[in-house]
Design an enzyme around this catalytic site. Structure first.
Site, short mmCIF file in Angstrom:
data_model
loop_
_atom_site.label_atom_id
_atom_site.label_comp_id
_atom_site.label_asym_id
_atom_site.label_seq_id
_atom_site.Cartn_x
_atom_site.Cartn_y
_atom_site.Cartn_z
N TRP A 21 -52.46 55.78 -54.06
CA TRP A 21 -53.37 55.16 -53.22
C TRP A 21 -54.51 54.48 -53.91
O TRP A 21 -55.27 53.99 -53.32
CB TRP A 21 -54.06 56.36 -52.46
CG TRP A 21 -54.38 57.65 -53.30
CD1 TRP A 21 -55.65 57.78 -54.04
CD2 TRP A 21 -53.39 58.78 -53.88
NE1 TRP A 21 -55.50 59.00 -54.53
CE2 TRP A 21 -54.26 59.45 -54.69
CE3 TRP A 21 -52.23 59.13 -53.32
CZ2 TRP A 21 -53.82 60.53 -55.02
CZ3 TRP A 21 -51.64 60.22 -53.88
CH2 TRP A 21 -52.51 61.01 -54.85
N ARG A 22 -54.50 54.18 -55.06
CA ARG A 22 -55.33 53.69 -55.75
C ARG A 22 -55.01 52.20 -56.20
O ARG A 22 -55.63 51.27 -56.64
CB ARG A 22 -55.51 54.35 -57.08
CG ARG A 22 -56.42 55.42 -57.23
CD ARG A 22 -56.92 56.14 -58.59
NE ARG A 22 -57.68 57.35 -58.28
CZ ARG A 22 -57.96 58.00 -59.46
NH1 ARG A 22 -57.53 57.74 -60.71
NH2 ARG A 22 -58.88 59.17 -59.06
N GLU A 34 -56.86 61.75 -49.21
CA GLU A 34 -57.88 62.54 -49.09
C GLU A 34 -57.74 63.85 -48.54
O GLU A 34 -57.85 65.09 -49.03
CB GLU A 34 -59.12 62.21 -48.67
CG GLU A 34 -59.90 60.98 -49.51
CD GLU A 34 -59.95 61.55 -50.93
OE1 GLU A 34 -60.25 62.41 -51.16
OE2 GLU A 34 -60.01 60.47 -51.92
N THR A 40 -55.76 70.91 -52.77
CA THR A 40 -54.13 70.85 -53.26
C THR A 40 -54.37 70.00 -54.36
O THR A 40 -54.97 68.75 -54.51
CB THR A 40 -53.46 70.13 -52.00
OG1 THR A 40 -53.54 70.74 -50.53
CG2 THR A 40 -52.02 69.91 -52.41
N LEU A 77 -46.53 72.47 -46.90
CA LEU A 77 -47.78 71.91 -47.71
C LEU A 77 -48.96 72.69 -47.35
O LEU A 77 -49.98 72.96 -48.33
CB LEU A 77 -48.13 70.37 -47.25
CG LEU A 77 -49.33 69.95 -48.36
CD1 LEU A 77 -48.76 70.04 -50.00
CD2 LEU A 77 -49.56 68.43 -47.97
N TYR A 79 -51.97 74.76 -44.76
CA TYR A 79 -53.27 74.35 -44.29
C TYR A 79 -52.61 73.25 -43.12
O TYR A 79 -53.22 71.89 -43.01
CB TYR A 79 -54.18 73.71 -45.12
CG TYR A 79 -54.98 74.76 -45.95
CD1 TYR A 79 -55.52 75.93 -45.26
CD2 TYR A 79 -55.20 74.52 -47.13
CE1 TYR A 79 -56.20 76.80 -46.07
CE2 TYR A 79 -56.06 75.50 -48.03
CZ TYR A 79 -56.65 76.53 -47.23
OH TYR A 79 -57.05 77.63 -47.98
N TYR A 117 -67.19 65.94 -47.56
CA TYR A 117 -66.53 65.54 -48.56
C TYR A 117 -65.59 64.21 -48.49
O TYR A 117 -65.69 63.04 -48.70
CB TYR A 117 -65.71 66.52 -49.47
CG TYR A 117 -64.70 65.76 -50.27
CD1 TYR A 117 -65.05 65.14 -51.50
CD2 TYR A 117 -63.38 65.44 -49.87
CE1 TYR A 117 -64.21 64.40 -52.21
CE2 TYR A 117 -62.41 64.99 -50.72
CZ TYR A 117 -62.92 64.33 -51.85
OH TYR A 117 -62.07 63.56 -52.71
N ASP A 135 -66.71 67.05 -54.27
CA ASP A 135 -65.64 68.20 -54.06
C ASP A 135 -65.65 69.29 -55.12
O ASP A 135 -66.42 69.27 -55.82
CB ASP A 135 -64.28 67.56 -54.24
CG ASP A 135 -64.01 66.84 -55.55
OD1 ASP A 135 -64.98 66.65 -56.04
OD2 ASP A 135 -62.81 66.53 -56.03
N CYS A 189 -62.40 68.56 -67.51
CA CYS A 189 -63.48 69.56 -67.33
C CYS A 189 -62.80 70.58 -66.19
O CYS A 189 -63.31 70.75 -65.16
CB CYS A 189 -64.70 69.34 -66.69
SG CYS A 189 -66.10 70.26 -66.44
N CYS A 205 -73.83 67.62 -72.30
CA CYS A 205 -73.34 68.77 -71.65
C CYS A 205 -74.14 70.03 -72.03
O CYS A 205 -73.96 70.69 -73.11
CB CYS A 205 -71.85 69.02 -71.60
SG CYS A 205 -71.40 70.23 -70.31
#
Length: 352
Positions: A21-22, A34, A40, A77, A79, A117, A135, A189, A205
């Site tokens: 999707w990029r 999204e 997920t 999947l 939800y 979000y 998010d 992270c 940080c």
DNA sequence: AAGCCGTGGAA
DNA sequence: TTTCCAAGGCT
């Protein structure tokens, strides 16, 4: 621009993930990605994204599809309200916006299934709107970087990190900023054992400098789910199997399942049989052909499976509770819960 | 606001 | 085995 943002964006230039999707800037595909990626992981959602886009390449094709078809592509999947909401939203978009997505977070928030979000993500990534998409990754990176103990699941915490993200974003490229934050959160992270030595933000940080990365993010409530036991009943006649569609207000809404009896884990072992006997309103207990004992424990879900032979009278009684008789060769088209999907596959019951 | 909605992977 | 929790949103 802050050191945070400068270093984050510079890192993103050389380390961004290559995700489908990029590769273009289709707002519809960004929307789909999204929603699929809500709660997920990318690895889990990626094959679903590919299949979904292939079958529903644009808003119109999604709007014109049957809900069962949409749910079938979401099968496994979880939800499932995401799929139902997107389906309704596609129709909403065709009516209100001629099939296009609106460009502001405020307008996007009015679409079913799009919250703070997702609205920020679509607005920034697809349309360059200057807003931070906060998010779980963003909460984690920001709370560690600033060693902020404000609970991220409080209204005050949500507002704090949203404002913080917006300030850091400043007048930089908002889509890159948001996706960079996600990539750092997903790959470096991480919730446990973060790879701080690879982090572009290591110098400032606070959590790292104090060696307290594990303390963040802070959450006020801990999640625990109730335990449930489902007893699925396989009931067939010459050509068909009994199915029912799950209704609103519970797990797996809209999906199909074998008729089931739910028994609290504390109940006696064969309570489901008594319930079924009562349900079919006969003195004779239904004949059990075979059963699986504790076929699988799906997290807090205990799944049992019984093949039953019912008298005609009992079948009639069962039919009263909105049973649909499905021909064997039509079973595969039904969207079913994951545990049932695995069950049918294991037993080879979906084919005939 | 608090509880609920799925599933799979990691430790 | 148990626990946590992941690109959240709805009621």
């Amino acid at each position: 621009m802050t050191a945070f943002t400068t270093k984050l964006l510079r890192w993103y230039q050389g380390h961004q993930r290559d995700l489908p999707w990029r590769r273009q800037n289709d707002p519809y595909k960004i929307w789909v990605s999204e929603v699929i990626l809500q709660q997920t992981r990318v690895e889990q959602g990626l094959p679903y994204y590919q299949r979904f886009i292939h079958r529903f390449p644009d808003v119109g094709s999604l709007a014109n599809a049957a809900e069962q078809d949409v749910l079938k592509h979401w099968q496994g999947l979880g939800y499932y309200s995401r799929a139902r909401n997107m389906h309704a939203a596609a129709r909403q978009l065709c009516n209100q916006y001629g099939g296009a997505l609106p460009k502001t977070p405020e307008a996007l928030r009015q679409i079913k299934g799009i919250g703070p979000y997702t609205a920020a993500a679509i607005a920034s990534i697809a349309f360059g709107h200057p807003i931070a998409a906060i998010d779980g990754n963003a909460y984690r990176v920001l709370s560690r970087y600033f060693a902020s103990s404000l609970p991220i699941d409080s209204s005050a915490g949500r507002k704090y990190f949203q404002d913080l993200g917006n300030q850091l974003l400043s007048d930089g490229p908002s889509g890159d900023f948001n996706q960079a934050l996600m990539d750092v959160g997903a790959g470096i992270c991480t919730p446990r054992q973060p790879q701080c030595t690879n982090c572009p933000l290591i110098d400032e940080c606070r959590a790292y400098s104090l060696s307290i990365q594990d303390a963040f993010p802070v959450k006020s409530k801990s999640l625990q789910r109730r335990e449930r036991s489902f007893h699925f009943l396989w009931v067939e006649d010459e050509n068909c199997v009994a199915f029912e569609q799950r209704q609103a207000g519970d797990i797996w809404q809209g999906l199909y399942q074998l008729p089931l009896i739910e028994q609290r884990p504390a109940d006696s072992k064969n309570a489901w049989l008594k319930t079924l006997t009562k349900l079919t309103d006969t003195k004779v207990a239904p004949q059990l052909v075979w059963h699986t004992r504790h076929l699988l424990t799906h997290q807090n879900l205990h799944i049992y499976f019984y093949k039953l032979r019912l008298t005609r009278q009992q079948t009639q009684a069962l039919s009263n509770k909105s049973i649909q008789w499905v021909p064997f060769n039509n079973i595969a088209a039904l969207p079913v819960p994951r545990p049932l999907e695995q069950l049918l596959q294991q037993k080879g019951l979906a084919r005939h």
